[in-house]
Design an enzyme around this catalytic site. Structure first.
Site, PDB file in Angstrom:
ATOM      1  NE  ARG A  74     -15.478 -21.124 -10.771  1.00  0.00           N
ATOM      2  CZ  ARG A  74     -15.816 -20.875  -9.967  1.00  0.00           C
ATOM      3  NH1 ARG A  74     -16.738 -19.809  -9.802  1.00  0.00           N
ATOM      4  NH2 ARG A  74     -15.294 -20.551  -8.516  1.00  0.00           N
ATOM      5  CE  LYS A 113     -18.922 -19.964  -2.353  1.00  0.00           C
ATOM      6  NZ  LYS A 113     -19.787 -20.463  -2.683  1.00  0.00           N
ATOM      7  CG  ASP A 173     -17.882 -14.631 -11.797  1.00  0.00           C
ATOM      8  OD1 ASP A 173     -19.238 -14.064 -12.706  1.00  0.00           O
ATOM      9  OD2 ASP A 173     -17.627 -14.903 -11.416  1.00  0.00           O
ATOM     10  CG  ASN A 174     -21.367 -17.088 -10.176  1.00  0.00           C
ATOM     11  OD1 ASN A 174     -19.950 -17.666  -9.388  1.00  0.00           O
ATOM     12  ND2 ASN A 174     -22.091 -16.461  -9.903  1.00  0.00           N
ATOM     13  N   GLY A 196     -11.558 -15.704  -5.261  1.00  0.00           N
ATOM     14  CA  GLY A 196     -10.587 -14.477  -3.428  1.00  0.00           C
ATOM     15  C   GLY A 196     -11.396 -14.598  -2.392  1.00  0.00           C
ATOM     16  NE  ARG A 197     -17.584 -15.571  -1.727  1.00  0.00           N
ATOM     17  CZ  ARG A 197     -18.441 -15.341  -1.899  1.00  0.00           C
ATOM     18  NH1 ARG A 197     -18.924 -15.073  -0.961  1.00  0.00           N
ATOM     19  NH2 ARG A 197     -19.224 -15.139  -3.269  1.00  0.00           N
ATOM     20  CG  ASP A 224     -13.691 -10.767   4.970  1.00  0.00           C
ATOM     21  OD1 ASP A 224     -14.336 -10.908   3.648  1.00  0.00           O
ATOM     22  OD2 ASP A 224     -14.669 -10.022   5.656  1.00  0.00           O
ATOM     23  CG  ASP A 275     -21.578 -18.859  -7.030  1.00  0.00           C
ATOM     24  OD1 ASP A 275     -22.628 -18.262  -5.941  1.00  0.00           O
ATOM     25  OD2 ASP A 275     -20.251 -18.243  -7.410  1.00  0.00           O
TER      26      ASP A 275
HETATM   27  P1  AMP Z   1     -19.471 -14.598  -6.734  1.00  0.00           P
HETATM   28  O1  AMP Z   1     -20.484 -13.251  -7.099  1.00  0.00           O
HETATM   29  O2  AMP Z   1     -20.042 -15.246  -5.091  1.00  0.00           O
HETATM   30  O3  AMP Z   1     -19.910 -15.274  -7.541  1.00  0.00           O
HETATM   31  O4  AMP Z   1     -17.945 -13.350  -6.400  1.00  0.00           O
HETATM   32  C1  AMP Z   1     -17.649 -13.442  -7.366  1.00  0.00           C
HETATM   33  C2  AMP Z   1     -16.091 -12.542  -7.308  1.00  0.00           C
HETATM   34  O5  AMP Z   1     -16.440 -11.677  -5.883  1.00  0.00           O
HETATM   35  C3  AMP Z   1     -15.755 -13.707  -7.502  1.00  0.00           C
HETATM   36  O6  AMP Z   1     -14.406 -13.159  -7.613  1.00  0.00           O
HETATM   37  C4  AMP Z   1     -15.189 -14.267  -5.858  1.00  0.00           C
HETATM   38  O7  AMP Z   1     -13.854 -14.809  -4.771  1.00  0.00           O
HETATM   39  C5  AMP Z   1     -15.221 -12.562  -5.193  1.00  0.00           C
HETATM   40  N1  AMP Z   1     -15.847 -12.355  -3.524  1.00  0.00           N
HETATM   41  C6  AMP Z   1     -17.128 -12.716  -3.329  1.00  0.00           C
HETATM   42  N2  AMP Z   1     -17.094 -12.645  -1.916  1.00  0.00           N
HETATM   43  C7  AMP Z   1     -16.355 -12.354  -1.103  1.00  0.00           C
HETATM   44  C8  AMP Z   1     -14.974 -12.063  -0.166  1.00  0.00           C
HETATM   45  N3  AMP Z   1     -15.820 -11.932   0.694  1.00  0.00           N
HETATM   46  N4  AMP Z   1     -13.683 -11.776  -0.256  1.00  0.00           N
HETATM   47  C9  AMP Z   1     -13.122 -11.242  -1.985  1.00  0.00           C
HETATM   48  N5  AMP Z   1     -13.563 -11.765  -2.066  1.00  0.00           N
HETATM   49  C10 AMP Z   1     -14.456 -12.068  -2.813  1.00  0.00           C
HETATM   50 MG    MG Z   2     -19.058 -16.752  -8.000  1.00  0.00          MG
END
Ligand code: AMP
Ligand code: MG
Length: 469
Positions: A180, A110, A245-246, A89-90, A122, A255
């Site tokens: 993952r 990233k 997912d991590n 997502g980012r 965002d 992550d």
């Molecule tokens: P994380 O907790 O960092 O492993 O992220 C979990 C999910 O949230 C993943 O699908 C990321 O791509 C999404 N995500 C985290 N931060 C953002 C962001 N700022 N914008 C869009 N998606 C995000």
């Molecule tokens: Mg992640």
């Protein structure tokens, strides 16, 4: 100067595995760091990466020829609950490069802007998590831990809004792949056995060429994770967000959102602001790894042939984790005591020391380093119980040279990372560069770096960390 050459095997898996998504350009890219050593290891030209074209590529403003930017699809169990669709997502995977030695690596941006998987986010990252991930992942590599790495960091010239506006940044992450446990879950929960099989074949070819089939792959992943988690434990590392997912199936640590290293030792240590139940506390990490691997195993059952036999065999493999982990744990912690050939009774010796440290809140890194240098007693408010322990330890005839090779002098302490981020927010990346340089040689004692091995002073301690979002 030469631009990278790409060969995108994941993108060749075809529709359903990802969304084709170019990075979204930023206002004004500026360099923070290029990791020349890693660039060379990958067969990339550091001078190109530092050039205006390189910086533009690292910010997502220019897609280099041969790159095929995609956001990867994945699902995941987050704090035990299933999210059927997460995905990049980012981040976007620019493509894969093949290093001179034939090893294949993902090049991922990233913080590169919204993708079809962004949901309400965002798609951006602020400077803090980018600097943290850069420093910690490169330290992990220097300490010998399997990990994703940081090739570069750039500023975007844009603000991202979190609780307040903060400077934006993009990290270039390098991984042997970004696949993952959650990638497998994505297809398994959709009942898409065809793509599940294609993903399995891809992972076997890429990471476990001797594994043969899904069962062999599961066995290999379990064994890699046991090693990786034992390595974390031996450094006092708390990953902080061990959602499925991590967890990379390559065994690389991935992550670095809310991760941190302990200063004072306590097994229940948690830093992440969102981990209120302590699910991902330091001492819980091996149990969580088993939980995650059980998710991977159940995903694979549909492509493992006869169901009853598959369930029995896969269960046995996952249940084999504790034995592998315990062996790796003993090997690592015994080495920290300078014992190259551990005996079963050494487990109790290590545990007695850890109990003493917890009782007196002794500094994890300094106690272990201090064993070989003779400074450990000073880490205990009441050294008497430690002295008694030390006599038993000495009777094992430890090899201090070994202990010095495996116990770091310095780690990326939370308060140091915090100071680096605060300076970075004000446009000063000197402290970042200086800390990064010292962390490249974690086992080398140098007077100019003495400060960096000190625990936080009163008021400096950082007890809470946050996800990058
Ligand atoms: P994380 O907790 O960092 O492993 O992220 C979990 C999910 O949230 C993943 O699908 C990321 O791509 C999404 N995500 C985290 N931060 C953002 C962001 N700022 N914008 C869009 N998606 C995000
Ligand atoms: Mg992640």
């Amino acid at each position: 100067m030469t631009a990278p050459t790409f060969d995108n095997s994941y993108a060749r898996l075809g529709a359903g595995f990802f969304a084709r998504t170019p990075p979204v350009p930023v206002a004004d890219p500026g360099p923070i760091a290029v990791n020349g050593e890693l660039a060379t290891r990958l067969g990339l030209d550091p001078e190109w990466l530092k050039s205006p074209a390189g910086v533009a590529a690292l910010a997502g403003n220019l897609v280099p020829p041969g790159a095929d930017p995609i956001a990867q699809a994945y699902a995941g169990h987050q704090f035990g609950g299933l999210s059927p669709q997460l995905g990049d997502g980012r981040a976007v995977l620019l493509g894969e490069v093949v290093a001179p030695d034939g090893a294949r690596f993902d090049i991922q941006l990233k913080g590169s802007g919204p993708t079809p998987f962004s949901r309400r986010g965002d798609g951006r990252a602020w400077l803090g998590p980018v600097l943290r991930e850069y420093l910690v992942s490169e330290f992990m590599h220097a300490a010998g831990v399997p990990t994703t790495r940081a090739l570069a960091a750039v500023t975007t010239g844009e603000q991202v809004v979190r609780e307040s506006p903060l400077p934006g940044a993009v990290l270039t992450r390098v991984a042997s792949s970004h696949i993952r446990v959650g990638t497998f879950e994505f297809f398994a929960i959709r009942g898409d056995n065809e793509r599940l099989q294609a993903l399995t074949d891809h992972v076997i070819a890429r990471h476990y060429p001797d594994a043969g089939d899904a069962m062999g792959m599961l066995r290999a992943v379990v064994s890699r994770q046991a090693e990786t988690v034992a390595h974390w434990m031996a450094l006092g590392f708390v990953h902080g967000v061990m959602n499925t997912d991590n967890m990379a199936v390559s065994g690389e640590t991935i992550d670095y959102g809310p991760c941190a290293f302990m200063d004072a030792y306590h097994p229940d240590t948690v830093f992440s602001s969102i981990d209120r139940g302590g699910r991902y506390a330091w001492s819980e990490q091996p149990r969580v790894a088993v939980w995650n691997l059980a998710q991977l195993a159940s995903c694979l059952i549909p492509i493992m042939g006869d169901e009853q036999t598959a369930v029995a065999e896969a269960t046995e493999i996952v249940h084999g984790f504790p034995e592998l982990y315990q062996a790796a744990w003993l090997r690592r912690f015994a080495a920290k005591l300078g014992l190259a050939a551990p005996e079963p009774s050494d487990r109790a010796l290590v545990e007695r020391l850890l109990d003493l440290m917890a009782a007196q809140k002794a500094d994890f890194t300094r106690v272990f380093r201090g064993l070989a240098t003779g400074d450990a007693a000073a880490e205990f408010a009441d050294p008497a119980p430690f002295e008694a322990w030390r006599a038993d330890w000495q009777a094992r005839d430890p090899d201090c040279a070994l202990a010095l090779r495996v116990n770091p002098v310095r780690i990326p302490r939370n308060h140091r990372i915090q100071q680096v981020i605060e300076a970075g927010v004000h446009g000063d990346f000197e402290p970042f560069a200086a800390l990064g340089e010292a962390l490249r040689l974690p086992f080398e004692d140098r007077p100019e770096w003495a400060d960096l091995s000190l625990p936080p002073r009163e008021g400096e301690e950082v007890r809470v960390t946050f996800c990058g979002t």
